[in-house]
Write an enzyme that holds these catalytic residues in place. Structure first.
Site, mmCIF file in Angstrom:
data_model
loop_
_atom_site.group_PDB
_atom_site.id
_atom_site.type_symbol
_atom_site.label_atom_id
_atom_site.label_comp_id
_atom_site.label_asym_id
_atom_site.label_seq_id
_atom_site.Cartn_x
_atom_site.Cartn_y
_atom_site.Cartn_z
ATOM 1 N N CYS A 171 0.809 -1.219 0.000
ATOM 2 C CA CYS A 171 0.000 0.000 0.000
ATOM 3 C C CYS A 171 0.842 1.269 0.000
ATOM 4 O O CYS A 171 0.560 2.219 -0.752
ATOM 5 C CB CYS A 171 -0.962 0.005 1.186
ATOM 6 S SG CYS A 171 -0.168 -0.391 2.765
ATOM 7 N N SER B 41 -5.352 0.685 10.014
ATOM 8 C CA SER B 41 -6.125 -0.211 9.146
ATOM 9 C C SER B 41 -5.224 -1.033 8.246
ATOM 10 O O SER B 41 -5.641 -2.074 7.734
ATOM 11 C CB SER B 41 -7.129 0.584 8.309
ATOM 12 O OG SER B 41 -6.481 1.627 7.608
ATOM 13 N N HIS C 252 -2.735 6.454 4.659
ATOM 14 C CA HIS C 252 -1.290 6.500 4.872
ATOM 15 C C HIS C 252 -0.742 7.832 4.360
ATOM 16 O O HIS C 252 -1.114 8.293 3.267
ATOM 17 C CB HIS C 252 -0.583 5.374 4.115
ATOM 18 C CG HIS C 252 -0.798 4.018 4.694
ATOM 19 N ND1 HIS C 252 -1.445 3.786 5.886
ATOM 20 C CD2 HIS C 252 -0.420 2.788 4.221
ATOM 21 C CE1 HIS C 252 -1.464 2.478 6.127
ATOM 22 N NE2 HIS C 252 -0.845 1.858 5.139
#
Length: 341
Positions: A130, A160, A243
């Site tokens: 990610c 998360s 993020h």
């Protein structure tokens, strides 16, 4: 005429699996059927798919008979065991785990960056980490314009990214602390509420964490340039979704902040939020629930000749996982790269 594919989502009851199902609906991905697959513990439960509910089926080696495309988000060991079964059944796999990312025979793809790598897939395509995805979406157009020599990145990653148990742990710790209780932790080695943990995943022999080395190695593979030097520090922060990354790049050719801002304003998948005078810059609260990668605080690095700083934020569950996987599937379908029987 292209056949409309049968699609399976593996790990359908997890946070990313549910987001994959939602993304298929939101983007109107063509499908003849969608199957929800998960472990035996979840078999028989229901998951939402638009206005319908799908009954979760147990994942077995025979689950992929008649399936054309499988989106995996169930962990590395599950992918290692079942992705080859899917390929053997004639199914193309887009895998969200780290199991296949550095396999030289497996394309590691971000559609805005290297969609042409999908042409040489042999049945499995890897979805990158990610934190890597959102960074390379912003770096690629700058690399094309001025060739990036070095990247220094520090991440501020939401809980998360660890999963639902980490979200619950942060919620519980905040509640405990506000009630004068001692915060308990089981997911992370230390309290995450009102704290920052400079450790994501395990430490390796070179004293980097596994997460940090993912960013180093995956960036080179996706960008198709082993000469780019990358160093990373990954930090877990008490944010639920989104993020953030502070990124410094050094380029061969000089790019002014104005030029970089103009390039990124035209880049696919990027939204520039960069007006510090008006307190406008990327933040997780803006990115949560959105598909774009947000870039701001674009400024020239005065410590080197050809350097830029920027701040990059994206929803780690969407662009960092589910959305990128579905975008890969869209390119596969568009370019007739699904091996549909």
């Amino acid at each position: 005429m292209k056949k409309i594919p049968v699609v399976a989502v593996v790990g359908a009851t997890g946070a990313v699996g549910r987001e994959m199902l939602d993304t298929l609906v939101r983007r109107n991905f063509p499908h003849a059927e969608v199957r929800a697959l998960a472990s035996s513990r979840s078999a028989g439960t229901k998951v939402e798919f638009g206005a319908k509910k799908l009954t979760v089926q147990e994942l077995t080696e025979d689950s992929f008979v008649g399936v054309d495309l499988a989106l995996f988000s169930a962990g590395g060991s599950t992918s290692e065991k079942f992705a080859p079964c899917a390929v053997k059944a004639g199914c193309v796999v887009v895998d969200n785990s780290s199991a296949w990312r550095m396999d030289p025979a497996v394309p590691l793809v971000v559609p805005e960056v290297n969609p042409d790598d999908l042409a040489w897939h042999k049945g499995i395509i890897a979805n990158p980490n990610c934190s890597t995805i959102q960074m390379v979406v912003a770096l690629k157009p700058l690399h094309d314009a001025a060739r990036i020599k070095r990247v220094v990145v520090s991440t501020y990653q939401a809980v998360s990214g660890t999963g639902q148990k980490a979200i619950v742990e942060l919620e519980n710790q905040v509640r405990q602390l506000f009630n004068g209780q001692e915060a308990t932790n089981t997911v992370y080695p230390h309290r995450i509420a009102f704290n920052c943990l400079p450790q994501i995943d395990v430490f390796l022999d070179n004293e980097y964490t596994k997460e940090e080395m993912k960013m180093v190695l995956e960036t080179k593979k996706i960008m198709g340039d082993d000469s780019i030097r990358v160093t990373a520090t990954a930090v877990r922060v008490p944010v639920f979704y989104g993020h953030s990354e502070s990124v410094n790049i050094e380029t061969e050719k000089k790019l002014t902040s104005k030029e970089a801002r103009a390039i990124l304003s035209q880049a696919p998948g990027v939204r520039v939020l960069d007006n510090p005078g008006e307190k406008i810059y990327p933040m997780p609260i803006f990115a949560a629930g959105e598909d774009e990668t947000f870039v701001g605080r674009i400024r020239e690095d005065e410590s080197i000749e050809n350097g830029l700083n920027m701040f990059i934020v994206a929803d780690n569950i969407r662009k960092g996982a589910a959305l990128n996987a579905v975008q890969i599937a869209e390119v596969l379908l568009e370019r007739d790269l699904l091996r549909i029987s």
